[in-house]
Write an enzyme that holds these catalytic residues in place. Structure first.
Site, short mmCIF file in Angstrom:
data_model
loop_
_atom_site.label_atom_id
_atom_site.label_comp_id
_atom_site.label_asym_id
_atom_site.label_seq_id
_atom_site.Cartn_x
_atom_site.Cartn_y
_atom_site.Cartn_z
N SER A 15 -35.91 4.28 -43.71
CA SER A 15 -36.79 5.25 -44.36
C SER A 15 -36.12 5.88 -45.58
CB SER A 15 -37.15 6.35 -43.35
OG SER A 15 -37.93 7.36 -43.93
N LEU A 17 -34.30 7.54 -48.56
CA LEU A 17 -33.21 7.18 -49.47
C LEU A 17 -32.48 5.93 -49.02
CD1 LEU A 17 -31.66 10.73 -50.18
CD2 LEU A 17 -33.56 9.57 -51.33
N ASP A 36 -30.39 2.03 -37.84
CA ASP A 36 -31.31 3.16 -37.69
C ASP A 36 -31.75 3.24 -36.24
OD1 ASP A 36 -33.13 4.67 -40.19
OD2 ASP A 36 -33.77 4.96 -38.10
N VAL A 58 -26.27 7.04 -34.73
CA VAL A 58 -25.00 7.26 -35.45
C VAL A 58 -24.05 8.21 -34.72
CG1 VAL A 58 -25.88 6.69 -37.75
CG2 VAL A 58 -25.99 9.07 -36.93
N SER A 146 -25.95 17.02 -49.91
CA SER A 146 -27.21 17.61 -50.39
C SER A 146 -26.81 18.76 -51.30
CB SER A 146 -28.01 18.18 -49.21
OG SER A 146 -29.02 19.06 -49.68
N TYR A 159 -28.10 23.12 -41.63
CA TYR A 159 -28.19 21.96 -42.53
C TYR A 159 -27.13 22.05 -43.63
CZ TYR A 159 -30.32 18.52 -45.67
OH TYR A 159 -30.54 17.44 -46.48
N LYS A 163 -23.90 19.56 -44.44
CA LYS A 163 -23.71 18.89 -45.73
C LYS A 163 -22.43 19.37 -46.43
CE LYS A 163 -27.35 16.36 -45.37
NZ LYS A 163 -27.21 14.91 -45.18
N PHE A 192 -35.99 14.88 -53.23
CA PHE A 192 -36.49 13.52 -53.43
C PHE A 192 -37.79 13.27 -52.67
CE2 PHE A 192 -33.45 10.80 -55.76
CZ PHE A 192 -32.56 11.80 -56.12
N1 NAD Z 1 -35.14 13.70 -49.31
C1 NAD Z 1 -34.45 14.64 -49.90
O1 NAD Z 1 -34.96 15.37 -50.75
C2 NAD Z 1 -32.99 14.85 -49.55
C3 NAD Z 1 -32.27 15.80 -50.29
C4 NAD Z 1 -30.92 16.00 -50.01
C5 NAD Z 1 -30.32 15.27 -49.01
N2 NAD Z 1 -31.05 14.36 -48.30
C6 NAD Z 1 -30.34 13.64 -47.25
O2 NAD Z 1 -30.52 12.26 -47.43
C7 NAD Z 1 -30.50 11.60 -46.17
C8 NAD Z 1 -31.76 10.74 -46.07
O3 NAD Z 1 -32.89 11.59 -46.15
P1 NAD Z 1 -34.37 11.01 -46.27
O4 NAD Z 1 -35.15 12.01 -47.03
O5 NAD Z 1 -34.31 9.61 -46.70
O6 NAD Z 1 -34.83 11.16 -44.74
P2 NAD Z 1 -35.77 10.20 -43.86
O7 NAD Z 1 -36.20 11.06 -42.71
O8 NAD Z 1 -36.80 9.52 -44.69
O9 NAD Z 1 -34.75 9.07 -43.32
C9 NAD Z 1 -33.72 9.39 -42.42
C10 NAD Z 1 -33.49 8.20 -41.51
O10 NAD Z 1 -32.40 8.50 -40.66
C11 NAD Z 1 -32.70 8.01 -39.37
N3 NAD Z 1 -31.93 8.75 -38.36
C12 NAD Z 1 -32.02 10.06 -38.04
N4 NAD Z 1 -31.16 10.35 -37.04
C13 NAD Z 1 -30.51 9.21 -36.73
C14 NAD Z 1 -29.51 8.86 -35.79
N5 NAD Z 1 -28.99 9.77 -34.93
N6 NAD Z 1 -29.04 7.57 -35.76
C15 NAD Z 1 -29.56 6.65 -36.60
N7 NAD Z 1 -30.53 6.91 -37.51
C16 NAD Z 1 -30.99 8.17 -37.57
C17 NAD Z 1 -34.20 8.21 -39.21
O11 NAD Z 1 -34.74 7.36 -38.19
C18 NAD Z 1 -34.71 7.86 -40.61
O12 NAD Z 1 -35.03 6.48 -40.72
C19 NAD Z 1 -30.41 12.70 -45.12
O13 NAD Z 1 -29.04 12.84 -44.75
C20 NAD Z 1 -30.88 13.93 -45.85
O14 NAD Z 1 -30.31 15.09 -45.31
C21 NAD Z 1 -32.36 14.13 -48.55
#
Ligand code: NAD
Length: 251
Positions: A15, A17, A36, A58, A146, A159, A163, A192
C-alpha cells in the site's frame, strides 16, 4: 548501485508509499519482494507488477527472518531494504478519558520503530555477505521517518516519538555498517496522498494541500519512490534524513 541490478525488499509494499516504491523499482528493472501483513493486497500488487510477496509482521523476529530468506531465494540475493511498513496513530497525552493508553504508545513504537530496526538489522546481516561493488558497496537501507519527527502535532506523541527514533538511528547505524559497505538513509515525508489520506473528506484534503508551501498539494507517492531510487543510485548519500515535504513546516 544501479536500480536495474537492485534486489530489494520493501516492507509495507502492499500500500501507499511502499507500493509506489515497488512500482518505481520494478519499472527500473529491479527485483522486488513485498513484505506486508496484508496478504490479499500484497499478493495482488506483487502479481500486477511482477514482484514477489512474503507475508510478514515486521515486529516478529521469526516472521522477518523467514521473509528475508524467501526474498533472497526468489531474487537471488538482497542489496536493498526499504522500510515503509507503519501505522499512523493519534491520541493526546492527557485526553478527556484520561492519560494516553500505554498499550497504544507501545504498539506504535513497536511497529514503526522496533519493526524498522528488526528488518534493518536482519537485512544488514544478509547484505554483509554480498560481494562488494568496486567502490565497496554491499547494500543500502532506507527507513521512513516523517516530518512529525521534527514538527509533531497535538495527539502525535507516540507517532512522533516512533519517527524521531528512526531519525536518531540513521547516523549510528550508518557508522555501525560502514565496514560492511552498507549505507543507511531515512526519508521524512510530509503529507502524501496514500490510502490513509484518500479516505479523508475532500474538504480536509484541500485544507492539508493548501498548508503546503510550494507546490501547494499533497505529495504523490511516486515522488517518494523516485527519491528512494535516487538514494540507491547516489552512493555518497549516507547517515542522513531527507525531508520531502514541499517546504511544509507544521505549526
Ligand atoms: N502518507 C503520508 O502522508 C506519510 C507521511 C509521513 C510518513 N509516512 C510513513 O510512511 C510509511 C508508509 O505510509 P503509507 O501512507 O504508505 O501507509 P499505508 O497504510 O498506505 O501502508 C502501510 C503498510 O504497512 C503495512 N503494515 C502495517 N503494520 C505492519 C506490520 N506490523 N508488519 C508488516 N506490514 C505492516 C500495512 O499493511 C500497509 O500495507 C509509514 O511508516 C508512515 O508512517 C506516511
Amino acid at each position: 548501485m544501479r536500480i536495474e541490478t537492485t534486489k530489494a525488499i520493501i516492507t509495507g509494499g502492499a500500500s501507499g508509499l511502499g507500493e509506489a516504491t515497488a512500482r518505481h523499482f520494478r519499472e527500473g528493472g529491479a527485483e522486488v519482494t513485498l513484505l506486508d501483513r496484508d496478504v490479499a493486497r500484497g499478493e495482488a500488487v506483487a502479481a500486477e507488477i511482477g514482484a514477489h510477496f512474503a507475508e510478514t509482521d515486521v515486529t516478529d523476529e521469526a516472521s522477518v527472518a523467514a521473509a528475508i530468506a524467501s526474498a533472497k531465494a526468489n531474487m537471488g540475493g538482497l542489496t536493498c531494504a526499504i522500510n515503509c511498513a507503519g501505522i499512523a496513530t493519534g491520541e493526546k497525552t492527557l485526553g478527556r478519558d484520561g492519560p494516553h493508553s500505554l498499550a497504544a504508545f507501545q504498539r506504535t513504537i513497536d511497529i514503526n520503530l522496533v519493526g524498522t530496526f528488526n528488518v534493518a538489522r536482519l537485512a544488514a546481516a544478509e547484505m554483509a555477505q554480498n560481494t562488494p561493488e568496486p567502490d565497496g558497496a554491499r547494500g543500502v537501507i532506507i527507513n521512513t521517518a516523517s516530518i512529525a519527527a521534527f514538527d509533531g502535532q497535538k495527539g502525535q506523541a507516540a507517532y512522533a516519538a516512533s519517527k524521531g527514533g528512526i531519525v536518531g538511528l540513521s547516523l549510528p547505524m550508518a557508522r555501525d555498517l560502514a565496514r560492511e559497505g552498507i549505507r543507511v538513509m531515512a526519508i521524512a515525508p510530509g503529507i502524501f496522498m496514500t490510502p490513509m489520506l484518500a479516505g479523508l473528506p475532500q474538504e480536509v484534503q484541500d485544507q492539508l494541500a493548501a498548508s503546503v508551501t510550494n507546490p501547494a498539494r499533497l505529495g504523490d507517492p511516486s515522488e517518494y519512490g523516485r527519491l528512494a531510487g535516487f538514494i540507491v543510485e547516489c552512493g555518497y548519500l549516507n547517515g542522513e534524513v531527507i525531508r520531502i515535504d514541499g517546504a511544509l513546516r507544521m505549526q
